[in-house]
Design a protein around this motif. Sequence first.
Motif, PDB file in Angstrom:
ATOM      1  N   GLY A  80     -19.293  -9.622 -30.094  1.00 15.81           N
ATOM      2  CA  GLY A  80     -20.438 -10.181 -29.394  1.00 15.81           C
ATOM      3  C   GLY A  80     -21.586  -9.204 -29.275  1.00 15.81           C
ATOM      4  N   LYS A  81     -21.292  -7.916 -29.097  1.00 16.35           N
ATOM      5  CA  LYS A  81     -22.335  -6.920 -28.878  1.00 16.35           C
ATOM      6  C   LYS A  81     -23.078  -6.568 -30.159  1.00 16.35           C
ATOM      7  CE  LYS A  81     -23.176  -2.326 -26.940  1.00 16.35           C
ATOM      8  NZ  LYS A  81     -22.582  -1.161 -26.231  1.00 16.35           N
ATOM      9  N   THR A  82     -22.342  -6.361 -31.257  1.00 15.27           N
ATOM     10  CA  THR A  82     -22.958  -5.897 -32.498  1.00 15.27           C
ATOM     11  C   THR A  82     -23.175  -7.000 -33.519  1.00 15.27           C
ATOM     12  OG1 THR A  82     -20.845  -5.375 -33.572  1.00 15.27           O
ATOM     13  CG2 THR A  82     -21.829  -3.669 -32.172  1.00 15.27           C
ATOM     14  N   GLY A  83     -22.425  -8.109 -33.401  1.00 17.03           N
ATOM     15  CA  GLY A  83     -22.497  -9.162 -34.405  1.00 17.03           C
ATOM     16  C   GLY A  83     -21.742  -8.829 -35.674  1.00 17.03           C
ATOM     17  N   ASN A  84     -21.069  -7.678 -35.695  1.00 18.36           N
ATOM     18  CA  ASN A  84     -20.310  -7.263 -36.871  1.00 18.36           C
ATOM     19  C   ASN A  84     -18.892  -7.816 -36.815  1.00 18.36           C
ATOM     20  OD1 ASN A  84     -22.509  -5.764 -37.727  1.00 18.36           O
ATOM     21  ND2 ASN A  84     -21.788  -3.871 -36.776  1.00 18.36           N
ATOM     22  N   ARG A  85     -18.330  -8.034 -37.994  1.00 16.02           N
ATOM     23  CA  ARG A  85     -16.959  -8.498 -38.107  1.00 16.02           C
ATOM     24  C   ARG A  85     -16.014  -7.316 -37.967  1.00 16.02           C
ATOM     25  NH1 ARG A  85     -15.056 -13.591 -37.330  1.00 16.02           N
ATOM     26  NH2 ARG A  85     -13.116 -13.955 -38.471  1.00 16.02           N
ATOM     27  N   LEU A  86     -14.971  -7.464 -37.178  1.00 11.61           N
ATOM     28  CA  LEU A  86     -14.032  -6.375 -36.940  1.00 11.61           C
ATOM     29  C   LEU A  86     -12.613  -6.873 -37.182  1.00 11.61           C
ATOM     30  CD1 LEU A  86     -13.557  -3.457 -35.919  1.00 11.61           C
ATOM     31  CD2 LEU A  86     -13.379  -4.400 -33.603  1.00 11.61           C
ATOM     32  N   ALA A  87     -11.849  -6.106 -37.957  1.00 10.66           N
ATOM     33  CA  ALA A  87     -10.449  -6.421 -38.223  1.00 10.66           C
ATOM     34  C   ALA A  87      -9.586  -5.294 -37.672  1.00 10.66           C
ATOM     35  CB  ALA A  87     -10.213  -6.595 -39.720  1.00 10.66           C
ATOM     36  N   LEU A  88      -8.612  -5.646 -36.843  1.00  9.39           N
ATOM     37  CA  LEU A  88      -7.721  -4.664 -36.221  1.00  9.39           C
ATOM     38  C   LEU A  88      -6.277  -5.045 -36.513  1.00  9.39           C
ATOM     39  CD1 LEU A  88      -9.483  -4.433 -32.740  1.00  9.39           C
ATOM     40  CD2 LEU A  88      -9.597  -2.737 -34.575  1.00  9.39           C
ATOM     41  N   PRO A  89      -5.391  -4.061 -36.551  1.00  6.80           N
ATOM     42  CA  PRO A  89      -3.976  -4.373 -36.802  1.00  6.80           C
ATOM     43  C   PRO A  89      -3.344  -5.061 -35.605  1.00  6.80           C
ATOM     44  CG  PRO A  89      -4.236  -2.048 -36.289  1.00  6.80           C
ATOM     45  CD  PRO A  89      -5.625  -2.608 -36.407  1.00  6.80           C
ATOM     46  N   LEU A  90      -2.534  -6.073 -35.862  1.00  7.95           N
ATOM     47  CA  LEU A  90      -1.786  -6.738 -34.796  1.00  7.95           C
ATOM     48  C   LEU A  90      -0.503  -5.945 -34.585  1.00  7.95           C
ATOM     49  CD1 LEU A  90      -1.450  -9.074 -32.811  1.00  7.95           C
ATOM     50  CD2 LEU A  90      -0.425 -10.415 -34.662  1.00  7.95           C
ATOM     51  N   LEU A  91      -0.558  -4.970 -33.687  1.00  7.16           N
ATOM     52  CA  LEU A  91       0.587  -4.103 -33.434  1.00  7.16           C
ATOM     53  C   LEU A  91       1.742  -4.918 -32.855  1.00  7.16           C
ATOM     54  CD1 LEU A  91      -1.384  -1.126 -31.845  1.00  7.16           C
ATOM     55  CD2 LEU A  91      -0.739  -1.447 -34.251  1.00  7.16           C
ATOM     56  N   LYS A  92       2.965  -4.430 -33.088  1.00  4.43           N
ATOM     57  CA  LYS A  92       4.143  -5.198 -32.685  1.00  4.43           C
ATOM     58  C   LYS A  92       4.169  -5.479 -31.185  1.00  4.43           C
ATOM     59  CE  LYS A  92       7.403  -4.103 -36.385  1.00  4.43           C
ATOM     60  NZ  LYS A  92       8.742  -3.539 -36.719  1.00  4.43           N
ATOM     61  N   ASP A  93       3.894  -4.446 -30.376  1.00  6.69           N
ATOM     62  CA  ASP A  93       3.956  -4.670 -28.929  1.00  6.69           C
ATOM     63  C   ASP A  93       2.879  -5.644 -28.466  1.00  6.69           C
ATOM     64  OD1 ASP A  93       1.969  -2.871 -29.539  1.00  6.69           O
ATOM     65  OD2 ASP A  93       2.381  -1.486 -27.896  1.00  6.69           O
ATOM     66  N   VAL A  94       1.711  -5.578 -29.094  1.00  5.41           N
ATOM     67  CA  VAL A  94       0.640  -6.514 -28.774  1.00  5.41           C
ATOM     68  C   VAL A  94       1.027  -7.928 -29.204  1.00  5.41           C
ATOM     69  CG1 VAL A  94      -1.747  -7.174 -29.298  1.00  5.41           C
ATOM     70  CG2 VAL A  94      -1.180  -4.776 -28.857  1.00  5.41           C
ATOM     71  N   GLY A  95       1.591  -8.049 -30.385  1.00  6.38           N
ATOM     72  CA  GLY A  95       1.995  -9.360 -30.890  1.00  6.38           C
ATOM     73  C   GLY A  95       3.021 -10.034 -30.002  1.00  6.38           C
ATOM     74  N   TRP A  96       4.011  -9.268 -29.536  1.00 10.93           N
ATOM     75  CA  TRP A  96       5.066  -9.868 -28.727  1.00 10.93           C
ATOM     76  C   TRP A  96       4.566 -10.304 -27.356  1.00 10.93           C
ATOM     77  CZ3 TRP A  96       8.842 -12.055 -30.834  1.00 10.93           C
ATOM     78  CH2 TRP A  96       9.478 -11.525 -31.966  1.00 10.93           C
ATOM     79  N   VAL A  97       3.665  -9.521 -26.745  1.00 13.20           N
ATOM     80  CA  VAL A  97       3.160  -9.951 -25.423  1.00 13.20           C
ATOM     81  C   VAL A  97       2.234 -11.152 -25.575  1.00 13.20           C
ATOM     82  CG1 VAL A  97       3.404  -7.659 -24.410  1.00 13.20           C
ATOM     83  CG2 VAL A  97       1.221  -8.321 -25.417  1.00 13.20           C
ATOM     84  N   LEU A  98       1.527 -11.239 -26.689  1.00  6.57           N
ATOM     85  CA  LEU A  98       0.701 -12.426 -26.944  1.00  6.57           C
ATOM     86  C   LEU A  98       1.580 -13.666 -27.083  1.00  6.57           C
ATOM     87  CD1 LEU A  98      -2.132 -11.345 -29.439  1.00  6.57           C
ATOM     88  CD2 LEU A  98      -2.419 -12.458 -27.223  1.00  6.57           C
ATOM     89  N   ILE A  99       2.653 -13.534 -27.840  1.00  6.27           N
ATOM     90  CA  ILE A  99       3.572 -14.663 -28.031  1.00  6.27           C
ATOM     91  C   ILE A  99       4.175 -15.079 -26.690  1.00  6.27           C
ATOM     92  CG2 ILE A  99       5.789 -15.333 -29.029  1.00  6.27           C
ATOM     93  CD1 ILE A  99       5.044 -13.608 -31.471  1.00  6.27           C
ATOM     94  N   ASP A 100       4.592 -14.108 -25.888  1.00  7.66           N
ATOM     95  CA  ASP A 100       5.188 -14.410 -24.590  1.00  7.66           C
ATOM     96  C   ASP A 100       4.209 -15.148 -23.692  1.00  7.66           C
ATOM     97  OD1 ASP A 100       7.069 -14.381 -22.499  1.00  7.66           O
ATOM     98  OD2 ASP A 100       6.231 -12.521 -21.694  1.00  7.66           O
ATOM     99  N   TYR A 101       2.941 -14.697 -23.686  1.00 14.13           N
ATOM    100  CA  TYR A 101       1.947 -15.363 -22.847  1.00 14.13           C
ATOM    101  C   TYR A 101       1.646 -16.775 -23.349  1.00 14.13           C
ATOM    102  CZ  TYR A 101      -2.559 -16.701 -20.921  1.00 14.13           C
ATOM    103  OH  TYR A 101      -3.572 -17.403 -20.339  1.00 14.13           O
ATOM    104  N   ILE A 102       1.437 -16.907 -24.644  1.00 13.78           N
ATOM    105  CA  ILE A 102       1.070 -18.216 -25.209  1.00 13.78           C
ATOM    106  C   ILE A 102       2.186 -19.237 -24.995  1.00 13.78           C
ATOM    107  CG2 ILE A 102       0.570 -19.435 -27.362  1.00 13.78           C
ATOM    108  CD1 ILE A 102      -0.849 -16.856 -28.310  1.00 13.78           C
TER     109      ILE A 102
END
Length: 247
Positions: free
Chosen positions: A135-157
């Motif tokens: 939102g701030k820069t308007g640039n496209r950003l790609a980041l790795p979906l780390l395992k711990d991040v992925g699992w907490v996202l799945i748990d929340y969703i």
Amino acid sequence: YCENTAVFCFDGITQQVINSYILTLGKYRKATVKNKLGGLRIYLKFLYNEKYIKENLSLNIVSIKMKGQVRIPSVWQHEEVLKLLSVIDKGNPSGKRDYAMILIVVRLGIRIGDLCRLQFNNIDWRNNKIEFTQGKTGNRLALPLLKDVGWVLIDYIQNGRPQIDTPYIFVTHVVPFKPFDEGNHHNKMIRKYMQFAHLSQTSTRKTGMHSLRHTLATTMLENHEDYHNISAALGHRSEDSASVYLK
């Protein structure tokens, strides 16, 4: 100012009027004066380009130079971050959401505004990536979906998120359920868990999500990452933006 000095048409805006207006800014801080003069300069240029005034008065507006990033960013110690995460109750829906949001900022450094706007189609589960337009820069950003991040996202969703029809991942947990407002920086969330964790809160220490983003950048610097990698991870426009963390 023009209304108060009986200037009611564009022709009445003269260099003398502008100079008199600038004198009224003496009570403001330097950064405020810089912003006001910048806006005035753009406005006068617009009036000239659109032929509302005959002279380009914007050329006579003095520029104020300021050193960028003069303050040292607030950062967290590693033990403090672990303690903050440890007190979040992941057994209830709100806790699952809060834990996921804080962990994503801690691990990936995503700006809180971009995190609130994160949608399901930004998650590439097959290729383990999170990709979005900042939102701030308007640039496209790609980041790795780390395992711990992925699992907490799945748990929340799957186990915490209210079932509402919206593409945004993170939503409020109070009826009516809805996406977060764009201006919500979740400072209250951080302060609440700091209190639970008995972490000190002082008037000089920033305790918002952005301080966790600063912490990631500082940690990367301590791990001898170069400016290019730090700026790329945080989605900066320029590598120079990472120089603040040297402080």
